[in-house]
Design an enzyme around this catalytic site. Structure first.
Site, PDB file in Angstrom:
ATOM      1  N   ILE A  44     -44.972  50.304 -20.102  1.00 54.72           N
ATOM      2  CA  ILE A  44     -45.596  49.209 -20.836  1.00 54.72           C
ATOM      3  C   ILE A  44     -46.817  48.767 -20.039  1.00 54.72           C
ATOM      4  CG2 ILE A  44     -45.296  46.859 -21.694  1.00 54.72           C
ATOM      5  CD1 ILE A  44     -43.707  48.997 -23.224  1.00 54.72           C
ATOM      6  N   GLU A 171     -35.714  26.387 -27.784  1.00 56.59           N
ATOM      7  CA  GLU A 171     -34.754  26.731 -26.738  1.00 56.59           C
ATOM      8  C   GLU A 171     -34.658  25.610 -25.716  1.00 56.59           C
ATOM      9  OE1 GLU A 171     -33.551  28.398 -22.747  1.00 56.59           O
ATOM     10  OE2 GLU A 171     -35.373  27.361 -23.373  1.00 56.59           O
ATOM     11  N   HIS A 287     -41.132  24.326 -15.445  1.00 53.18           N
ATOM     12  CA  HIS A 287     -41.199  23.130 -16.308  1.00 53.18           C
ATOM     13  C   HIS A 287     -42.295  22.163 -15.873  1.00 53.18           C
ATOM     14  CE1 HIS A 287     -36.985  23.388 -18.398  1.00 53.18           C
ATOM     15  NE2 HIS A 287     -37.739  24.457 -18.588  1.00 53.18           N
TER      16      HIS A 287
END
Length: 438
Positions: A44, A171, A287
């Protein structure tokens, strides 16, 4: 990147575990490889995965700095992924749900063919937290799954099992999107999913290499891959049950996945094993507003993206079509901006008679404005077959497709050339690879 011998050995080990037969990968050269029945996954391209991350970063920047559920940045992210999949030949559907008073979206993409009673599914959550753009969490998993799906299309993979990909919303609010998807499936449809692979944070800045220890076949598939490239792994514990695989596991669907770490700190032993910095978080921007493209570890993203493709190929037991010999050149050739034409050569030898009436010309050209490009196939005697004309209205990037040429009047053996010219200014690119399939 090229497929190494250790990776080929790792692939064979995983196929044997799943009770499948595997053949060697085609070499990236002008030598013939026949017939094309390989089960080994392609590399990839890291650049492709990072290009998706750049797009997700731009979307976040243009929409208040995040891609969170209920925000414009999330829907724009979903639209970006969906457009790529639609163009690649997937059947896509958008599933709507409501959470925290806002509309959320899941994106499902099915690749045609394969036994729908044995569906292999790979997925990632597409939303970020509201405090940042979420490029590692979870642009990284979303981008790698997207590029693996696009690789399926480029290879025209014909797997024995059906392939499905999913991108989940909300999510970060408690696996809301994936729970909604699983709960909306009748029990008969759930039973058709033979395995779900989850990828949540696979490019952490101070990475570890963690494998879910859920379904033993899926787990060993990933372990064998990493063993084959000399990278030790550990069992994932930090996020166990905290990502979307839990939604599938809770209804009895076999699951597995990869993870490079979040807020926990890397130990001295782990730093010795994997490199990086002991005593610091695996992802110092977890986060946070600094979870941007600059916080991604390219090596981890590259390895994990290849591991995803390896698992998708091996667990779905696919072959590539059409069958036959192919001859390939994977050496990069720069295409100058508004410059002279360049060529890349493939030498065909050992064949008798003429080329076929359905000669397949597989082209992978990276370019920032494909409308600038004129592409020809040159036969050994110099005869030119026009594959693509320039077009001022064709503003998309890259030419990744397969053309069919009636070359039945041409002698098969000899030097075949792909000729590419950029006829307008301001955009650049290169021939990544091309191949002839007889």
């Amino acid at each position: 990147m090229k497929l190494s011998v250790p990776r080929r050995a790792a692939a064979a080990a995983a196929f044997a575990l799943a009770g499948l037969l595997a053949s060697g990968a085609p070499a990236a050269s002008a030598a013939p490889v026949a017939p094309v029945t390989t089960l080994a996954a392609p590399d990839i391209p890291l650049a492709n995965v990072k290009a998706h991350l750049t797009q997700l970063q731009t979307i976040a920047t243009n929409n208040g700095g995040n891609r969170a559920h209920g925000r414009a940045g999330y829907k724009a992210s979903l639209d970006y992924v969906k457009a790529k999949l639609d163009a690649a030949g997937f059947t896509t559907s958008v599933q709507q749900f409501t959470s925290s008073g806002a509309t959320g979206y899941n994106l499902i993409a099915d690749w045609p063919g394969g036994d729908v009673n044995q569906t292999v599914m790979a997925g990632a959550h597409l939303d970020s937290v509201s405090s940042g753009p979420g490029i590692n969490d979870n642009g990284s998993g979303s981008a790698a799954v997207l590029e693996t799906a696009l690789a399926v299309s480029r290879a025209q993979l014909q797997p024995a099992k059906h392939l499905r990909f999913g991108w989940w919303g909300a999510e970060e609010l408690g696996l809301v999107g994936s729970k909604y998807y699983v709960n909306s499936l009748p029990s008969t449809e759930r039973s058709k999913i033979s395995g779900y692979l989850n990828f949540d944070m696979i490019g952490s800045s101070n990475p570890g290499y963690f494998v879910y220890d859920d379904d033993p076949v899926i787990e060993q598939t990933f372990k064998s891959y990493f063993s084959g490239i000399g990278v030790p792994t550990e069992i994932e514990t930090e996020g166990d049950g905290r990502s979307d695989h839990a939604s599938f596991k809770n209804v009895g669907i076999p699951v597995g996945g990869l993870f490079t770490g979040a807020s926990r700190t890397k130990s001295s032993a782990q730093a010795q094993k994997w490199g990086g910095t002991a005593g610091q978080a695996f992802d110092r921007c977890y986060h946070s507003s600094c979870d941007t493209t600059s916080s991604i570890n390219d090596t981890a993203l590259d390895r994990n993206s290849d591991a995803i493709a390896h698992a998708v190929w091996s667990l779905s037991a696919g072959t590539t079509e059409p069958p036959g010999d192919f001859y390939e050149n994977a050496a990069d050739v720069t295409v100058p901006d508004a410059g002279a034409a360049v060529t890349s050569t493939v030498n065909v030898s050992g064949r008798s008679g003429n080329a076929p009436a359905v000669l397949k010309v597989g082209v992978d050209i990276k370019h920032t404005w494909r409308g600038d490009l004129v592409i020809d196939l040159l036969a050994p005697d110099g005869t030119a077959y026009r594959l693509k004309n320039s077009s001022g209205s064709d503003s998309a990037d890259n030419v990744i497709t397969t053309y069919t040429v009636d070359a039945s009047t041409e002698t098969a053996n000899g030097d075949w050339k792909l000729r590419v010219q950029d006829v307008a200014r301001y955009d650049t690119g290169y021939i990544d690879s091309w191949k002839l399939t007889f």
